[in-house]
Structure formats: structure tokens, C-alpha cells
Design a protein around this motif. Sequence first.
Motif, mmCIF file in Angstrom:
data_model
loop_
_atom_site.group_PDB
_atom_site.id
_atom_site.type_symbol
_atom_site.label_atom_id
_atom_site.label_comp_id
_atom_site.label_asym_id
_atom_site.label_seq_id
_atom_site.Cartn_x
_atom_site.Cartn_y
_atom_site.Cartn_z
ATOM 1 N N SER A 179 0.794 -1.225 0.000
ATOM 2 C CA SER A 179 0.000 0.000 0.000
ATOM 3 C C SER A 179 0.828 1.277 0.000
ATOM 4 C CB SER A 179 -0.935 0.011 1.211
ATOM 5 O OG SER A 179 -1.580 1.263 1.344
ATOM 6 N N THR A 180 1.591 1.512 1.074
ATOM 7 C CA THR A 180 2.222 2.816 1.308
ATOM 8 C C THR A 180 3.603 2.640 1.921
ATOM 9 O OG1 THR A 180 0.036 3.779 1.755
ATOM 10 C CG2 THR A 180 1.954 5.045 2.487
ATOM 11 N N SER A 181 4.592 3.344 1.381
ATOM 12 C CA SER A 181 5.943 3.247 1.937
ATOM 13 C C SER A 181 6.159 4.310 3.013
ATOM 14 C CB SER A 181 7.002 3.422 0.839
ATOM 15 O OG SER A 181 7.187 4.809 0.553
ATOM 16 N N ASN A 182 7.315 4.238 3.665
ATOM 17 C CA ASN A 182 7.690 5.244 4.654
ATOM 18 C C ASN A 182 8.491 6.373 4.014
ATOM 19 O OD1 ASN A 182 10.075 4.007 4.030
ATOM 20 N ND2 ASN A 182 10.682 3.544 6.119
ATOM 21 N N GLY A 183 8.529 6.371 2.687
ATOM 22 C CA GLY A 183 9.339 7.334 1.933
ATOM 23 C C GLY A 183 10.364 6.637 1.065
ATOM 24 N N LYS A 184 10.613 5.352 1.363
ATOM 25 C CA LYS A 184 11.487 4.499 0.570
ATOM 26 C C LYS A 184 10.905 3.097 0.551
ATOM 27 C CE LYS A 184 16.039 6.578 1.601
ATOM 28 N NZ LYS A 184 17.381 6.273 2.182
ATOM 29 N N THR A 185 11.219 2.343 -0.491
ATOM 30 C CA THR A 185 10.859 0.927 -0.483
ATOM 31 C C THR A 185 12.021 0.138 0.118
ATOM 32 O OG1 THR A 185 11.755 0.458 -2.701
ATOM 33 C CG2 THR A 185 9.473 1.252 -2.569
ATOM 34 N N GLU A 186 11.823 -1.154 0.313
ATOM 35 C CA GLU A 186 12.823 -1.995 0.961
ATOM 36 C C GLU A 186 13.535 -2.921 -0.028
ATOM 37 O OE1 GLU A 186 13.772 -1.978 4.072
ATOM 38 O OE2 GLU A 186 12.258 -0.634 4.895
ATOM 39 N N ASN A 187 14.787 -3.244 0.255
ATOM 40 C CA ASN A 187 15.444 -4.352 -0.439
ATOM 41 C C ASN A 187 14.722 -5.638 -0.047
ATOM 42 O OD1 ASN A 187 17.487 -2.738 -1.605
ATOM 43 N ND2 ASN A 187 18.769 -2.939 0.221
ATOM 44 N N LEU A 279 1.258 -4.493 13.415
ATOM 45 C CA LEU A 279 1.555 -3.102 13.086
ATOM 46 C C LEU A 279 1.383 -2.846 11.593
ATOM 47 C CD1 LEU A 279 4.808 -2.653 15.211
ATOM 48 C CD2 LEU A 279 2.448 -2.088 15.874
ATOM 49 N N SER A 280 1.192 -1.594 11.236
ATOM 50 C CA SER A 280 1.001 -1.244 9.830
ATOM 51 C C SER A 280 2.255 -1.480 8.995
ATOM 52 C CB SER A 280 0.583 0.226 9.706
ATOM 53 O OG SER A 280 -0.674 0.432 10.308
ATOM 54 N N SER A 281 3.418 -1.299 9.592
ATOM 55 C CA SER A 281 4.664 -1.507 8.863
ATOM 56 C C SER A 281 5.779 -1.864 9.842
ATOM 57 C CB SER A 281 5.056 -0.253 8.078
ATOM 58 O OG SER A 281 5.661 0.708 8.928
ATOM 59 N N ALA A 282 6.955 -2.122 9.290
ATOM 60 C CA ALA A 282 8.115 -2.436 10.135
ATOM 61 C C ALA A 282 8.966 -1.207 10.404
ATOM 62 C CB ALA A 282 8.962 -3.527 9.482
ATOM 63 N N VAL A 293 3.474 1.291 26.326
ATOM 64 C CA VAL A 293 4.355 1.384 25.155
ATOM 65 C C VAL A 293 3.543 1.958 24.004
ATOM 66 C CG1 VAL A 293 5.830 0.157 23.522
ATOM 67 C CG2 VAL A 293 5.647 -0.642 25.887
ATOM 68 N N THR A 294 3.962 3.092 23.487
ATOM 69 C CA THR A 294 3.330 3.675 22.299
ATOM 70 C C THR A 294 4.206 3.366 21.097
ATOM 71 O OG1 THR A 294 2.351 5.482 23.576
ATOM 72 C CG2 THR A 294 2.522 5.788 21.191
ATOM 73 N N VAL A 295 3.598 2.748 20.073
ATOM 74 C CA VAL A 295 4.339 2.382 18.857
ATOM 75 C C VAL A 295 3.813 3.233 17.704
ATOM 76 C CG1 VAL A 295 5.109 0.517 17.356
ATOM 77 C CG2 VAL A 295 4.452 0.024 19.734
ATOM 78 N N GLU A 296 4.685 4.023 17.109
ATOM 79 C CA GLU A 296 4.303 4.848 15.969
ATOM 80 C C GLU A 296 4.945 4.285 14.709
ATOM 81 O OE1 GLU A 296 5.465 8.816 16.983
ATOM 82 O OE2 GLU A 296 3.676 9.141 18.233
ATOM 83 N N THR A 297 4.132 4.129 13.674
ATOM 84 C CA THR A 297 4.633 3.554 12.428
ATOM 85 C C THR A 297 4.502 4.542 11.277
ATOM 86 O OG1 THR A 297 2.454 2.573 11.995
ATOM 87 C CG2 THR A 297 4.099 1.174 13.065
ATOM 88 N N LYS A 298 5.342 4.350 10.276
ATOM 89 C CA LYS A 298 5.250 5.082 9.013
ATOM 90 C C LYS A 298 5.147 4.057 7.891
ATOM 91 C CE LYS A 298 8.928 7.774 9.349
ATOM 92 N NZ LYS A 298 9.895 8.851 9.027
ATOM 93 N N GLY A 299 4.185 4.270 6.993
ATOM 94 C CA GLY A 299 3.966 3.334 5.898
ATOM 95 C C GLY A 299 2.944 2.267 6.251
ATOM 96 N N TYR A 300 2.522 1.522 5.211
ATOM 97 C CA TYR A 300 1.529 0.471 5.409
ATOM 98 C C TYR A 300 1.864 -0.684 4.460
ATOM 99 C CZ TYR A 300 -3.070 -1.597 6.346
ATOM 100 O OH TYR A 300 -4.083 -2.435 6.746
ATOM 101 N N GLY A 301 2.237 -1.814 5.046
ATOM 102 C CA GLY A 301 2.598 -2.973 4.232
ATOM 103 C C GLY A 301 4.051 -3.360 4.430
ATOM 104 N N HIS A 302 4.478 -4.380 3.679
ATOM 105 C CA HIS A 302 5.842 -4.899 3.847
ATOM 106 C C HIS A 302 6.916 -4.009 3.247
ATOM 107 C CE1 HIS A 302 5.433 -6.150 -0.323
ATOM 108 N NE2 HIS A 302 4.434 -6.979 -0.017
ATOM 109 N N GLY A 303 6.549 -3.130 2.332
ATOM 110 C CA GLY A 303 7.505 -2.157 1.819
ATOM 111 C C GLY A 303 8.355 -2.611 0.651
ATOM 112 N N VAL A 304 8.116 -3.816 0.124
ATOM 113 C CA VAL A 304 8.943 -4.348 -0.968
ATOM 114 C C VAL A 304 8.197 -4.239 -2.294
ATOM 115 C CG1 VAL A 304 10.185 -6.357 -1.859
ATOM 116 C CG2 VAL A 304 10.043 -5.965 0.623
ATOM 117 N N GLY A 305 8.851 -3.698 -3.311
ATOM 118 C CA GLY A 305 8.253 -3.613 -4.637
ATOM 119 C C GLY A 305 7.519 -2.312 -4.880
ATOM 120 N N MET A 306 6.366 -2.398 -5.519
ATOM 121 C CA MET A 306 5.620 -1.202 -5.909
ATOM 122 C C MET A 306 4.718 -0.705 -4.794
ATOM 123 S SD MET A 306 2.973 -0.586 -9.108
ATOM 124 C CE MET A 306 1.636 -1.557 -8.390
#
Length: 344
Positions: A179-187, A279-282, A293-306
Motif C-alpha cells: 500500500s504505502t511506503s515510509n518514503g522508501k521501499t525496501e530491499n 503493526l502497519s509496517s516495520a 508502550v506507544t508504537v508509531e509507524t510510518k507506511g503500510y505494508g511490507h515495503g517491498v516492490g511497488m
Amino acid sequence: MHKGMILILAVLIGVMVAVPAALVSLDRNDPSLSSIRVDGGSSAASLDSGPGVKVYLSREKKVETFPMERYIRGVVAAEMPVNFHPEALKAQALAARTYIVDRLSRGDFSDMAKWGKKAGKANVSDTVNHQVFLTDKQLKEQWGDDYETYSALINQAVVETAGQVIQYQGKPIYAAFFSTSNGKTENSEDYFAEEYPYLRSVPSPWDEASPKYRDRKQFAVADFVDKISRSTGKQVAVEAFTGGGWLRVTQRTAGGSADKVQVGDQVFTGRQIREALHLSSADFTFRLSQGTVTVETKGYGHGVGMSQWGANFMAKQGKSAKEIIRHYYRGVEIGSMDSYLKKE
């Protein structure tokens, strides 16, 4: 004018009209003139074309066969918001078709057994374990009065990319998307087990405008630790630690996600923490305050690919489906699926 001359003239006019018409008819039947292309699809494309895909419908608990392009229609409609830009929808169609063509060409459907004996006869399920797929009946239920309008948008994306797949060095790729990256995709190897040369970390700054870009969850410390222990099977002890030293991200990936995470006396991967806490992302950060414990995430999904939202924003800026694909999948080309599948 002499009757004979009139007859000859009529015949000549008839020939002049008939020959171009015949040539046009021949052109339409010439496969070389129906070549598949990313900016126009196949001139002979339809939703009922392509080899059959046997889909296990988890809700109905049955296997049904759909023509390739009708299957892709059901995936695009289920996996991407229908109001996304047409070029983003086309990019999604390319990724979805590549995924199933790769799966069919490899012929390994052993993972279907988890759904039972009936599912063992299918090529793919309609779940997130593969690609989410919606039947036409389900789409009518979901879209209601907008069915015709939305169908036209999805159908256009499918037909204009019909028969096309994303390939790397002559083979269909593992077309991961999210769905959504944190500003970069992942290897790929930073989240999945395998390293793919075309799944490299790339910038995707547009995603910050996605409604799924930020999320926050809170847990009581005891619940936080319990969820991680239950999910991973590793018992966590925090008694020996003071302050917040028992919980921290110690290493991050090239894409900025958590790679190694210290939780008490144990070390986990960012993926393990994400899955344990749903969580929404890693890409997450922790804040400790008064037993919470408050956990804040950026992005939604595994972050690999498109990135789907990234693809939509790129399309709005004038990028084509082909440009979107080449940004998120490095060093790839667009080719025909006919090289990998036998026509039925």
C-alpha cells in the motif's frame, strides 16, 4: 456513354472499394499487427482471453476457473482503490498478471493444501496469501449503483495491458506490491528471505500524502511483552533492565525500517515485531511512559516492490504505467506472457 463502358467502369469502382476493405480485413487477422504494448494493450484483447486460472474461492469453498484477463480484473478491483489514476491501475494490472503468470509457469501449487482437499486442485486462492480476488458477483455487491462506472475503469486498465508481464532477464519477476511506503521501499532480503536484483530500495517520497502513511498503537507493557512472546515462541525477560533500555531498535534497513530490535533479553527482527503486534509496517519507533508502550509507524505494508499510493501519485504527476513499473522494479522490461504459458 456506351453500355459496355459503363459496365467496365462499375467493375473498376467495385474493385477499388473491395481491395482496401479486404486489406483491412487481412490486417485485422494478422497477429503481428495485434502486438502487445504497454501503452495500448492488444487490439484483440478482451476480458475472456488468456489461459484459465483456477481460483479457490475461500468464502464459497470451491474452485472456479476464470480466463486470465477476467482474473486480473478481479485482482485489480480488490487490491487497488478503483478511483486511482488509470496509469496506476494499469501498473497494478501488470504486477497482478506477472504474479500469476510466474506462479503458473513454475507450476508449484503445494501451498494450496492448507485450505483443504478441494483447494488442492486450484492454482491460487482469493486471499492475501496470494492476491486478493473478487468475483463479478462480489463486485456488484460492493460497488452497487457504481458498478458500471467502476467496471469501465478497471476493464480499461486490464484490456490496455492484456497479455503483458514484467520481466527481468527474460523471466517474469516476483512482482511484490504493497500500500504505502515510509518514503522508501525496501530491499527484498530485508523483509523476505530471498534477494531479488530488481527489488531494491528506491525513493517514494509521494507516499507521505497517503492517508495510511502514519499510524499509532498503544500497549500495556505486560501485554506488549506477552504478544511478542506468544507470536515468536521466545520468552522475554525485562526484569534485569531499568528505564527504557530494555526496548529499542538497534539496527535499521536501507529503507529505514527496523531490522534488529532489542526487547528485554531477546533480539527480534522488525518483521517479527510487526507481525506480533499487527503493526502497519516495520518502520516503527517506541515511546515508554507510565507502563505504556506507544508504537508509531510510518507506511503500510511490507515495503517491498511497488507502492500503490506512490504509483497513484506518480501517475498524477504525468508518469506512465511503464515509468511507474521501471521505478519500483529496477532493470525490468515489459514482455508477453505467451513466452511462459501455453494457450488454452
